[in-house]
Scaffold this motif. Structure first.
Motif, PDB file in Angstrom:
ATOM      1  N   ASP A 149      -3.995  10.608   7.800  1.00 60.79           N
ATOM      2  CA  ASP A 149      -2.838  10.673   6.976  1.00 60.79           C
ATOM      3  C   ASP A 149      -1.550  11.448   7.916  1.00 60.79           C
ATOM      4  O   ASP A 149      -0.800  11.845   7.069  1.00 60.79           O
ATOM      5  CB  ASP A 149      -3.269  11.682   6.066  1.00 60.79           C
ATOM      6  CG  ASP A 149      -4.195  11.297   4.958  1.00 60.79           C
ATOM      7  OD1 ASP A 149      -4.251   9.996   4.824  1.00 60.79           O
ATOM      8  OD2 ASP A 149      -5.040  11.964   4.238  1.00 60.79           O
TER       9      ASP A 149
ATOM     10  N   THR B 285       2.146  15.547   5.228  1.00 58.82           N
ATOM     11  CA  THR B 285       2.734  15.786   3.985  1.00 58.82           C
ATOM     12  C   THR B 285       2.395  17.314   3.856  1.00 58.82           C
ATOM     13  O   THR B 285       1.379  18.045   4.417  1.00 58.82           O
ATOM     14  CB  THR B 285       2.007  14.877   2.864  1.00 58.82           C
ATOM     15  OG1 THR B 285       0.661  15.177   3.040  1.00 58.82           O
ATOM     16  CG2 THR B 285       2.424  13.484   2.701  1.00 58.82           C
TER      17      THR B 285
ATOM     18  N   GLN C 159       7.458   5.253   7.173  1.00 60.86           N
ATOM     19  CA  GLN C 159       5.908   5.549   6.961  1.00 60.86           C
ATOM     20  C   GLN C 159       5.983   6.898   6.158  1.00 60.86           C
ATOM     21  O   GLN C 159       5.022   6.920   5.391  1.00 60.86           O
ATOM     22  CB  GLN C 159       5.220   5.228   8.357  1.00 60.86           C
ATOM     23  CG  GLN C 159       5.195   3.990   8.636  1.00 60.86           C
ATOM     24  CD  GLN C 159       4.035   3.209   7.825  1.00 60.86           C
ATOM     25  OE1 GLN C 159       3.711   3.686   7.050  1.00 60.86           O
ATOM     26  NE2 GLN C 159       3.807   1.998   8.286  1.00 60.86           N
TER      27      GLN C 159
ATOM     28  N   ARG D 242       6.619   6.729   2.594  1.00 59.67           N
ATOM     29  CA  ARG D 242       5.426   6.090   1.818  1.00 59.67           C
ATOM     30  C   ARG D 242       4.368   7.019   1.553  1.00 59.67           C
ATOM     31  O   ARG D 242       3.653   7.263   0.302  1.00 59.67           O
ATOM     32  CB  ARG D 242       4.927   4.912   2.777  1.00 59.67           C
ATOM     33  CG  ARG D 242       5.765   3.688   2.638  1.00 59.67           C
ATOM     34  CD  ARG D 242       5.384   2.546   3.591  1.00 59.67           C
ATOM     35  NE  ARG D 242       6.211   1.466   3.550  1.00 59.67           N
ATOM     36  CZ  ARG D 242       6.079   0.342   4.360  1.00 59.67           C
ATOM     37  NH1 ARG D 242       5.542   0.450   5.420  1.00 59.67           N
ATOM     38  NH2 ARG D 242       7.209  -0.628   4.374  1.00 59.67           N
ATOM     39  N   LEU D 243       3.993   8.012   2.583  1.00 62.09           N
ATOM     40  CA  LEU D 243       3.031   8.925   2.038  1.00 62.09           C
ATOM     41  C   LEU D 243       3.409   9.814   1.119  1.00 62.09           C
ATOM     42  O   LEU D 243       2.518  10.490   0.283  1.00 62.09           O
ATOM     43  CB  LEU D 243       2.627   9.805   3.634  1.00 62.09           C
ATOM     44  CG  LEU D 243       1.694   8.937   4.599  1.00 62.09           C
ATOM     45  CD1 LEU D 243       1.674   9.943   5.719  1.00 62.09           C
ATOM     46  CD2 LEU D 243       0.551   8.451   4.197  1.00 62.09           C
TER      47      LEU D 243
ATOM     48  N   ASP E  76       5.720   9.185  -1.156  1.00 62.94           N
ATOM     49  CA  ASP E  76       5.558   8.504  -2.666  1.00 62.94           C
ATOM     50  C   ASP E  76       4.333   8.540  -3.128  1.00 62.94           C
ATOM     51  O   ASP E  76       4.017   8.519  -4.359  1.00 62.94           O
ATOM     52  CB  ASP E  76       6.448   7.277  -2.418  1.00 62.94           C
ATOM     53  CG  ASP E  76       7.723   7.206  -2.160  1.00 62.94           C
ATOM     54  OD1 ASP E  76       8.425   8.460  -2.513  1.00 62.94           O
ATOM     55  OD2 ASP E  76       8.347   5.993  -1.493  1.00 62.94           O
ATOM     56  N   ARG E  77       3.072   7.940  -2.233  1.00 67.03           N
ATOM     57  CA  ARG E  77       2.007   7.932  -2.575  1.00 67.03           C
ATOM     58  C   ARG E  77       1.469   9.111  -3.101  1.00 67.03           C
ATOM     59  O   ARG E  77       0.679   9.095  -4.358  1.00 67.03           O
ATOM     60  CB  ARG E  77       1.205   7.410  -1.580  1.00 67.03           C
ATOM     61  CG  ARG E  77      -0.064   6.724  -1.739  1.00 67.03           C
ATOM     62  CD  ARG E  77      -1.048   6.406  -0.544  1.00 67.03           C
ATOM     63  NE  ARG E  77      -0.140   5.485   0.175  1.00 67.03           N
ATOM     64  CZ  ARG E  77      -0.212   5.306   1.697  1.00 67.03           C
ATOM     65  NH1 ARG E  77      -1.064   6.161   2.263  1.00 67.03           N
ATOM     66  NH2 ARG E  77       0.510   4.289   2.279  1.00 67.03           N
ATOM     67  N   ALA E  78       1.556  10.271  -2.718  1.00 65.50           N
ATOM     68  CA  ALA E  78       1.045  11.723  -3.051  1.00 65.50           C
ATOM     69  C   ALA E  78       1.749  11.709  -4.268  1.00 65.50           C
ATOM     70  O   ALA E  78       1.092  12.415  -5.094  1.00 65.50           O
ATOM     71  CB  ALA E  78       1.418  12.685  -2.204  1.00 65.50           C
TER      72      ALA E  78
ATOM     73  N   LYS F 216       2.988   9.684  -6.730  1.00 66.88           N
ATOM     74  CA  LYS F 216       2.256   8.872  -7.568  1.00 66.88           C
ATOM     75  C   LYS F 216       1.014   9.407  -8.228  1.00 66.88           C
ATOM     76  O   LYS F 216       0.516   9.461  -9.113  1.00 66.88           O
ATOM     77  CB  LYS F 216       2.360   7.379  -7.073  1.00 66.88           C
ATOM     78  CG  LYS F 216       1.713   6.367  -8.146  1.00 66.88           C
ATOM     79  CD  LYS F 216       1.704   5.105  -7.359  1.00 66.88           C
ATOM     80  CE  LYS F 216       1.172   4.023  -8.282  1.00 66.88           C
ATOM     81  NZ  LYS F 216       0.944   2.630  -7.792  1.00 66.88           N
ATOM     82  N   ALA F 217       0.025   9.784  -7.141  1.00 60.77           N
ATOM     83  CA  ALA F 217      -1.369  10.421  -7.408  1.00 60.77           C
ATOM     84  C   ALA F 217      -1.162  11.513  -8.344  1.00 60.77           C
ATOM     85  O   ALA F 217      -2.105  11.509  -9.214  1.00 60.77           O
ATOM     86  CB  ALA F 217      -2.081  10.555  -6.051  1.00 60.77           C
TER      87      ALA F 217
ATOM     88  N   GLU G  74      -0.209  10.424 -11.859  1.00 61.38           N
ATOM     89  CA  GLU G  74      -1.401   9.716 -12.374  1.00 61.38           C
ATOM     90  C   GLU G  74      -2.335  10.808 -13.086  1.00 61.38           C
ATOM     91  O   GLU G  74      -2.973  10.474 -13.757  1.00 61.38           O
ATOM     92  CB  GLU G  74      -1.843   8.646 -11.469  1.00 61.38           C
ATOM     93  CG  GLU G  74      -1.040   7.472 -11.166  1.00 61.38           C
ATOM     94  CD  GLU G  74      -1.444   6.507 -10.237  1.00 61.38           C
ATOM     95  OE1 GLU G  74      -2.502   6.677  -9.768  1.00 61.38           O
ATOM     96  OE2 GLU G  74      -1.097   5.362 -10.167  1.00 61.38           O
TER      97      GLU G  74
END
Length: 344
Positions: free
Chosen positions: A182, A224, A328, A331-332, A334-336, A338-339, A342
């Motif tokens: 990660d 992150t 990149q 992106r990490l 944004d992914r965190a 979003k998780a 959710e």
């Protein structure tokens, strides 16, 4: 948007002494103070009586006292007392998980239950007497992600830092970007070049010939929510570069803790850790002064960039190969985010 469930550096330990400190972290207005036993506390900077800022008060007997009407508050946000008032039904002010480690105060703006299961990150340079650290704090009027872009693409050094660490070989040498778990890593290795002024100074401290040809490296590591550690340095040419023995090199870790304040402002905790002459406090001060001047050169660039992006929000920006590390990293993030959304 910011990652909520993460440890952020909110202050340096020496910023919070006998007085409370007001600071905004990820859009949360906090007050940091030292309670009983010198233990650090972080609560919302809001008095439940009339909404006054608790950070304008004072600490007495380990209790935070509102400077407006004398309300006393504990580290859990509960009102302890108030002159001539019953306080048992006063609403509780929000408190935040907080830890003090490595000379920094870390705050968790998200779920307390998750914080209890997540330790503050560890750093090898902070846990060894063989390393020395010196650094500072800047408040910058820009989106924290612009600083991540800046540090994950050091090509700008040639232009922004031309009198200290910049040189044309940075432009001329390709940068490689890769993922390791990660972690986002960008790296650049330059061979048989002359060291720029800052590194000539560092070579002198190491007893190396500052005019000799060197191999130079820049290895940026992003984790992150927004921490970047950068291995930088030079070694006498032909001795293995980054892997050169200690007596042939001058290297360090540039420490970058990037903490969002609001959507368009940030706190930047910068510093340099080194494993040579670690006991030399005068050298630590000299490096801190030089590094602080280098980072100050970024401020004008980033704040003007933020003004442009705010003025022209619909304009698309180019994404080149040198931008891959920042892309990149985003992106990490944004992914965190979003998780978290959710799961909520």
């Amino acid at each position: 948007m910011h990652i909520r469930n993460a440890w952020y550096v909110a202050a340096m330990s020496n910023e919070v002494a006998d007085k409370p400190l007001g600071r905004t972290i990820c859009n949360h207005n906090l007050v940091l103070y030292r309670g009983k036993g010198d233990k650090i506390a972080a609560i919302e900077d809001f008095c439940p009586h009339r909404g006054a800022a608790m950070s304008l008060g004072y600490v007495e007997d380990g209790e935070l006292v509102c400077g407006y009407h004398g309300l006393r508050m504990g580290p859990d946000g509960n009102t302890l007392s108030m002159p001539k008032q019953r306080t048992d039904r006063f609403p509780c002010t929000k408190s935040f998980p907080v830890e003090e480690k490595y000379g920094f105060i870390w705050v968790w703006p998200g779920d307390k239950a998750v914080a209890a299961e997540t330790p503050v990150p560890t750093f090898h340079w902070a846990e060894s007497d063989d390393w020395a650290y010196g650094g500072g704090h800047y408040h910058i009027k820009c989106d924290y992600r612009l600083m991540i872009d800046n540090l994950m693409d050091l090509t700008h050094e040639t232009y922004v830092h031309s009198t200290s660490i910049g040189q044309k070989e940075i432009d001329e040498t390709p940068v490689k970007t890769r993922m390791e778990g990660d972690q986002v890593i960008t790296e650049r290795y330059m061979s048989d070049i002359k060291a720029p002024p800052f590194w000539q100074m560092a070579m002198g401290f190491q007893g190396l010939d500052k005019d000799a040809d060197v191999d130079r490296w820049q290895i940026c590591r992003f984790n992150t929510p927004s921490h970047i550690m950068i291995d930088v340095g030079v070694a006498l040419a032909g001795n293995g570069g980054f892997e050169a023995p200690a007596e042939k090199r001058a290297g360090s870790v540039v420490v970058d803790f990037i903490t969002p304040e609001t959507d368009e402002n940030m706190h930047y905790f910068w510093g340099m850790a080194r494993n040579f002459q670690a006991q030399d406090a005068e050298l630590t001060d000299k490096i801190r002064e030089g590094q602080g001047g280098i980072f100050a050169e970024d401020l004008e660039v980033l704040e003007a960039q933020q003004r442009n992006l705010s003025r022209y929000p619909d304009r698309d920006l180019l994404k080149l190969d040198i931008d891959a590390g920042g892309v990149q990293a985003r992106r990490l993030i944004d992914r965190a985010i979003k998780a978290e959304q959710e799961s909520a």
